[in-house]
Write a protein that holds these residues in place. Structure first.
Motif, PDB file in Angstrom:
ATOM      1  N   LEU A   1      -6.481   5.933   1.060  1.00  0.00           N
ATOM      2  CA  LEU A   1      -5.779   6.862   1.952  1.00  0.00           C
ATOM      3  C   LEU A   1      -6.740   7.748   2.735  1.00  0.00           C
ATOM      4  O   LEU A   1      -6.322   8.748   3.312  1.00  0.00           O
ATOM      5  CB  LEU A   1      -4.818   7.741   1.144  1.00  0.00           C
TER       6      LEU A   1
ATOM      7  N   ARG B   1      -5.718   7.068   7.975  1.00  0.00           N
ATOM      8  CA  ARG B   1      -4.403   6.483   8.242  1.00  0.00           C
ATOM      9  C   ARG B   1      -4.528   5.159   8.988  1.00  0.00           C
ATOM     10  O   ARG B   1      -3.806   4.193   8.676  1.00  0.00           O
ATOM     11  CB  ARG B   1      -3.545   7.464   9.055  1.00  0.00           C
TER      12      ARG B   1
ATOM     13  N   GLU C   1      -2.972   1.705   7.593  1.00  0.00           N
ATOM     14  CA  GLU C   1      -1.927   0.972   8.305  1.00  0.00           C
ATOM     15  C   GLU C   1      -2.364  -0.454   8.625  1.00  0.00           C
ATOM     16  O   GLU C   1      -1.566  -1.398   8.535  1.00  0.00           O
ATOM     17  CB  GLU C   1      -1.540   1.733   9.575  1.00  0.00           C
TER      18      GLU C   1
ATOM     19  N   LEU D   1       1.289   5.665   1.782  1.00  0.00           N
ATOM     20  CA  LEU D   1       1.000   6.164   3.126  1.00  0.00           C
ATOM     21  C   LEU D   1       1.616   7.538   3.348  1.00  0.00           C
ATOM     22  O   LEU D   1       1.052   8.382   4.055  1.00  0.00           O
ATOM     23  CB  LEU D   1       1.532   5.184   4.177  1.00  0.00           C
TER      24      LEU D   1
ATOM     25  N   ILE E   1      -0.375  10.891   2.998  1.00  0.00           N
ATOM     26  CA  ILE E   1      -1.174  11.498   4.060  1.00  0.00           C
ATOM     27  C   ILE E   1      -0.260  12.467   4.796  1.00  0.00           C
ATOM     28  O   ILE E   1       0.462  12.112   5.720  1.00  0.00           O
ATOM     29  CB  ILE E   1      -1.747  10.435   5.016  1.00  0.00           C
TER      30      ILE E   1
END
Length: 286
Positions: free
Chosen positions: A195, A198, A202, A225, A228
């Motif tokens: 993490l 981002r 992704e 996710l 974050i």
């Protein structure tokens, strides 16, 4: 016949960024010729230079998360225990996890490894590195992550048994060893970087198949996710968080030894762990 010092072992699926970083990190510790990479599936091929690295393709891993965790724990334990015949120490971890010796200890890897128990293992203190709300610049992927990213959580779930010198078997997602108690290192810190950015996170989700994966993976990855966040809790001093972790992680609520690290009961603890700023002494190490 004397054994070689150490090797490092990981498994990987659609992970070029982290695989390259894993090779650079552990290659500097044990030598590139002592790295072992298990490639999960024959439906993809890493673009990373694997010259001189022992690789194999593992087929038939289940694509449901819990089943996959159990399958990989068994397969990787078998490989790690086989490597013990050649190496004094076998380092094993996920491709997005990087263990360092805390510079504050003043130790190198051989001396720090003297900390292993008589049963031949130790747990590293886990830090889940999370991109902070003010860390808006894109990650320079050719530079160390620590320093670009300076926030995280001292986390029970990422305080993991990362090295063995005697027969041991990992379980689940490698968060514990079978029939062993938690013994938390004073010298080793594990930085989990899934993490830390981002954009990388992704891309990783998309490379693994996005929403076409089994729902158990999609739910887990999407949930992570969400960690974050736009803002987070006030950080604790790192030394304080480390002391709290040593107090809380190795024991059950009744004070008995725990088979895997347990969440802290400290008021500042969140579901992710104890919020901290990463000390500058770690910058540039990963």
């Amino acid at each position: 016949m004397a054994k070689d010092f150490a090797c490092a072992l990981t498994h990987v699926r659609h992970e070029d960024f982290f695989l390259a970083k894993w090779i650079a990190h552990y290659g500097a510790i044990v030598g590139r010729e002592n790295l072992y990479v298990v490639i999960d599936g024959d439906d993809w091929e890493p673009s990373v230079d694997l010259t001189g690295i022992a690789t194999e393709i593992l087929l038939d891993a289940p694509r449901r998360r819990i089943r996959n965790d159990r399958f990989m724990a068994k397969e990787m334990s078998a490989r790690a225990n086989a490597l013990r015949k050649r190496y004094e120490f076998v380092i094993r971890g996920d491709v997005d996890e990087y263990v360092v010796v805390d510079p504050e200890s003043g130790l190198d890897w051989p001396r720090a490894l003297e900390e292993l128990t008589e049963e031949g293992y130790i747990f590293a203190l886990g830090v889940d590195v999370v991109q902070g709300p003010e860390e808006t610049a894109p990650l320079d992927r050719g530079a160390p992550v620590l320093g670009q990213r300076r926030q995280g959580y001292v986390a029970d779930r990422y305080s993991k048994p990362f090295v063995i010198s005697r027969w041991n078997n990992w379980a689940g997602g490698a968060h514990r060893l079978l029939n062993r108690e938690v013994v938390l290192s004073r010298h080793f810190t594990l930085f989990h970087l899934a993490l830390a950015d981002r954009g990388v996170a992704e891309e990783r989700l998309a490379a693994r198949g996005g929403t076409a994966q089994h729902p158990s993976f999609v739910e887990h990855q999407a949930g992570r996710l969400g960690a974050i966040a736009e803002s987070g809790p006030a950080p604790l001093d790192f030394a304080l968080a480390r002391d709290i972790a040593h107090r809380d992680f190795p024991v059950e609520a009744d004070g008995s030894p725990a088979p895997r690290p347990r969440a802290s009961t400290h008021p500042a603890a969140t579901g992710q762990g104890l919020p901290v700023g990463i000390p500058p002494r770690f910058f540039g190490m990963v």
